[in-house]
Design a protein around this motif. Structure first.
Motif, short mmCIF file in Angstrom:
data_model
loop_
_atom_site.label_atom_id
_atom_site.label_comp_id
_atom_site.label_asym_id
_atom_site.label_seq_id
_atom_site.Cartn_x
_atom_site.Cartn_y
_atom_site.Cartn_z
N GLY A 13 10.55 4.67 0.68
CA GLY A 13 10.05 3.65 -0.23
C GLY A 13 9.07 2.72 0.44
O GLY A 13 8.03 2.36 -0.13
N ALA A 14 9.39 2.33 1.67
CA ALA A 14 8.51 1.42 2.41
C ALA A 14 7.17 2.10 2.70
O ALA A 14 6.10 1.47 2.60
CB ALA A 14 9.18 1.00 3.72
N THR A 17 4.49 1.86 0.11
CA THR A 17 3.97 0.54 -0.24
C THR A 17 2.79 0.09 0.62
O THR A 17 2.23 -0.97 0.37
CB THR A 17 5.06 -0.54 -0.11
OG1 THR A 17 5.40 -0.70 1.28
CG2 THR A 17 6.30 -0.18 -0.91
N THR A 18 2.44 0.85 1.66
CA THR A 18 1.41 0.35 2.57
C THR A 18 0.51 1.46 3.08
O THR A 18 0.94 2.60 3.26
CB THR A 18 2.04 -0.39 3.77
OG1 THR A 18 0.99 -0.91 4.61
CG2 THR A 18 2.92 0.54 4.61
#
Length: 199
Positions: A13-14, A17-18
């Motif tokens: 998930g992390a 995000t980037t």
């Protein structure tokens, strides 16, 4: 806490995000570490080497640390040749990094050389790890499993026992159940070698 599947879900998930390279490197490094300890060491090696190549110019220290962990993964998976090759790359990359990163890279290269039968070249590198052995920081204590195992193999039993005991005590204080099995296994081997079979 031993919840590797949940950790990997959160990391996936992390990652979504980037696009920032350093953040992605941190996420991928942790994914590789989880895979190394609870998954397949060869998969961890591939992930860490690939991601280190992406961040090498931007953050040589992070790349060196990822390569160091990739080398450990090979050694854990008993691929000594690939472990030695990766450790040599980590050691070279660490020249542009902090002294702590250099020490860890030297240690993994020392272990790889030792497992390759090149003990004369290994010992000077392994001796560089000595200043970190007494660190009270759990983050560093966690990294002492393999050095403590090496100390067992070279019959430095008293120091190996001190390190395993410190790791076990630290893991229990931190409720780090997923990690606890590794120093317990190392201490079991040490007790076997020293005749403490009942323990």
């Amino acid at each position: 806490a031993g919840r590797a599947d949940r950790a990997l879900e959160l990391l996936e998930g992390a990652l979504a995000t980037t696009r920032e390279p350093r953040a992605r490197a941190r996420i991928q490094h942790l994914r590789g570490a989880v895979e190394m300890w609870v998954g397949t060491p060869t998969d961890a090696h591939g992930l860490l080497v690939e991601e280190a190549s992406k961040v090498g110019e931007l953050d040589p220290g992070k790349a060196a640390r990822m390569l160091t962990d990739a080398a450990w993964a090979c050694l854990m998976g008993t691929d000594i040749r690939a472990g030695l090759e990766t450790a040599e790359r980590a050691h070279a990359a660490a020249e542009k990094a902090s002294s702590t990163t250099q020490i860890h890279a030297a240690a993994v290269l020392g272990v790889a050389l030792l497992l390759s039968g090149r003990t004369g070249e290994a010992f000077p590198l392994l001796e560089r790890f000595q200043p970190l052995l007494e660190s009270p920081d759990f983050g560093r204590v966690r990294q002492l499993v393999t050095p403590a195992q090496v100390l067992t193999w070279i019959e430095e039993y008293d120091l190996a026992r001190r390190l395993f005991t410190r790791m076990i005590d630290a893991a229990r204080r931190q409720s780090a159940l997923g990690y606890l099995a590794y120093p317990l296994a190392g201490l079991s081997e040490l007790d076997f070698r020293t005749g403490n079979w009942a323990a």
